[in-house]
Design an enzyme around this catalytic site. Structure first.
Site: not given
Ligand code: ADP
Length: 156
Positions: A17, A41, A90, A128
Site C-alpha cells: 500500500h 469484508k 497487483r 493484508s
Molecule cells: P479494499 O478493501 O478497498 O480493497 P485494501 O486495503 O484491500 O482495500 O486495498 C486498497 C487498495 O490497495 C486496492 O486498490 C488494492 O488493490 C490495493 N493493494 C492492496 N495490496 C496491495 C499491494 N501489495 N500492492 C499494491 N496495491 C495493493
C-alpha cells in the site's frame, strides 16, 4: 494543488500500500489515505486501529495525510474537493475487482476519476490477508509491513 485520495480498508496497511501512495506523489502534490470500511469484508482491526497504524507508518512523509470515514468515499471526495481516487493493481483479480468497484462508484458519482498504479514485482504478492495469517502463525512480517503494524500484532 493536485490531490488524490487513496481509499481502502488497510486492514492492516502493508508495504505494498505504501509503495502505491509514494508512487502517486510523483504525479500528485498530496495523497490522502482514507481508511474506510469495506462492507464485503469483516474488519480484523477497528477503524481507529487501522487509522493509527497508517498514521504512524507515513508520519515522515509530509505530503501524505491520513483520514478515516465510516461514510461513503464519494462523499469524502466531494468534501475534499478532489475527483481523483487512487487504487493499486497487483494482478488480474485486482483488475476485475477494480472494474466493478469503479462501476459502482460511478453510479454514485460520475465525476470520479480513477488512477491505477501497478504494484512492483517485489510487493505484488503482499496482501493484508496474507499478513494476518503470517502474524497469527507467529511468522516474521517485519519486512512486509511498517513497524506500527508489527507493534500492533505484538500487543494482541
Ligand atoms: P479494499 O478493501 O478497498 O480493497 P485494501 O486495503 O484491500 O482495500 O486495498 C486498497 C487498495 O490497495 C486496492 O486498490 C488494492 O488493490 C490495493 N493493494 C492492496 N495490496 C496491495 C499491494 N501489495 N500492492 C499494491 N496495491 C495493493
Amino acid at each position: 494543488m493536485k490531490v488524490i485520495i487513496y481509499p481502502g480498508s488497510f486492514d492492516p496497511i502493508t508495504n505494498g500500500h505504501i509503495e502505491i501512495a509514494k508512487k502517486a506523489l510523483e504525479s500528485f502534490d498530496k495523497v490522502i489515505i482514507l481508511v474506510a470500511n469495506n462492507e464485503n469484508k469483516k474488519a480484523r482491526f477497528t477503524t481507529e486501529e487501522r487509522y493509527e497504524m497508517v498514521k504512524e507508518a507515513v508520519s515522515d512523509e509530509k505530503r501524505i495525510e491520513v483520514y478515516y470515514t465510516n461514510g461513503l468515499t464519494v462523499e469524502f471526495a466531494k468534501k475534499a474537493g478532489s475527483p481523483y481516487l487512487l487504487r493499486g493493481i497487483r494482478n488480474d483479480v485486482d483488475m476485475e475487482y477494480e472494474n466493478k468497484y469503479a462501476e459502482l462508484t460511478h453510479k454514485l458519482d460520475k465525476s470520479i476519476e480513477f488512477v491505477y498504479i501497478k504494484a512492483s514485482d517485489e510487493y505484488a504478492s503482499i496482501s493484508s490477508t496474507m499478513i494476518d495469517k503470517m502474524a497469527k502463525e507467529g511468522k516474521d512480517i517485519s519486512h512486509l509491513v511498517p513497524s506500527s503494524v508489527v507493534k500492533r500484532y505484538k500487543k494482541r
